[in-house]
Design a protein around this motif. Structure first.
Motif, PDB file in Angstrom:
ATOM      1  N   UNK A   1     -66.222 -38.240 -23.665  1.00 44.02           N
ATOM      2  CA  UNK A   1     -67.430 -38.086 -24.479  1.00 44.02           C
ATOM      3  C   UNK A   1     -68.683 -38.313 -23.636  1.00 44.02           C
ATOM      4  N   UNK A   2     -68.649 -39.328 -22.803  1.00 41.89           N
ATOM      5  CA  UNK A   2     -69.786 -39.652 -21.937  1.00 41.89           C
ATOM      6  C   UNK A   2     -70.088 -38.482 -20.992  1.00 41.89           C
ATOM      7  N   UNK A   3     -69.064 -37.954 -20.357  1.00 39.90           N
ATOM      8  CA  UNK A   3     -69.262 -36.830 -19.444  1.00 39.90           C
ATOM      9  C   UNK A   3     -69.721 -35.579 -20.183  1.00 39.90           C
TER      10      UNK A   3
ATOM     11  N   UNK B   1     -69.617 -24.382 -27.891  1.00 43.93           N
ATOM     12  CA  UNK B   1     -69.818 -24.200 -26.457  1.00 43.93           C
ATOM     13  C   UNK B   1     -71.261 -23.885 -26.096  1.00 43.93           C
ATOM     14  N   UNK B   2     -72.165 -23.953 -27.055  1.00 42.83           N
ATOM     15  CA  UNK B   2     -73.576 -23.734 -26.776  1.00 42.83           C
ATOM     16  C   UNK B   2     -74.362 -25.031 -26.728  1.00 42.83           C
ATOM     17  N   UNK B   3     -73.760 -26.124 -27.058  1.00 41.73           N
ATOM     18  CA  UNK B   3     -74.488 -27.383 -27.126  1.00 41.73           C
ATOM     19  C   UNK B   3     -73.584 -28.537 -26.723  1.00 41.73           C
ATOM     20  N   UNK B   4     -74.198 -29.544 -26.125  1.00 42.76           N
ATOM     21  CA  UNK B   4     -73.481 -30.767 -25.785  1.00 42.76           C
ATOM     22  C   UNK B   4     -73.703 -31.847 -26.839  1.00 42.76           C
ATOM     23  N   UNK B   5     -74.515 -31.542 -27.827  1.00 44.03           N
ATOM     24  CA  UNK B   5     -74.897 -32.561 -28.812  1.00 44.03           C
ATOM     25  C   UNK B   5     -73.716 -33.147 -29.568  1.00 44.03           C
ATOM     26  N   UNK B   6     -72.696 -32.339 -29.831  1.00 47.69           N
ATOM     27  CA  UNK B   6     -71.594 -32.856 -30.641  1.00 47.69           C
ATOM     28  C   UNK B   6     -70.864 -33.997 -29.951  1.00 47.69           C
TER      29      UNK B   6
END
Length: 106
Positions: A44-46, A3-8
């Motif tokens: 995934x896109x969002x 929940x700290x990154x959107x990279x995954x």
């Protein structure tokens, strides 16, 4: 789930793109989202955010290999994909500890 990154989300997107036969270095998510047939593409896109969606992938081929392996084993679940990616990191850390300890003793 991280929940700290959107990279995954981008990691999973890239892996599923590779497994479907497309290169993440050749296509922008913004350009192919209307026509892609990868599982959970909209979510995934969002999740990846607008910054990542407007750029080509910047992750090296070795990382892309791990993303593709993840997509092979978890093609239908974002949670399972994130879990597999975390397991790669965990096993890498264990290997670094094990071999690092041996090198230090030597």
């Amino acid at each position: 789930m991280p929940f700290w990154s959107q990279d995954f989300y981008r990691f999973i997107w890239d892996g599923r793109l590779i497994v479907s036969g497309l290169s993440p270095y050749s296509y922008l998510p913004n350009d192919i989202i209307p026509t892609t047939n990868i599982s959970q593409a909209t979510e995934l896109y969002n999740g990846m955010g607008s910054l990542s969606a407007q750029h080509y992938s910047n992750y090296p081929p070795v990382n892309q290999l791990f993303f593709a392996i993840t997509a092979i084993f978890a093609s239908k679940s974002i949670f399972t994909s994130a879990l597999i990616l975390k397991l790669f990191v965990l096993f890498s850390d264990i290997g670094i500890y094990h071999f690092g300890k041996k090198i230090l003793h030597h």
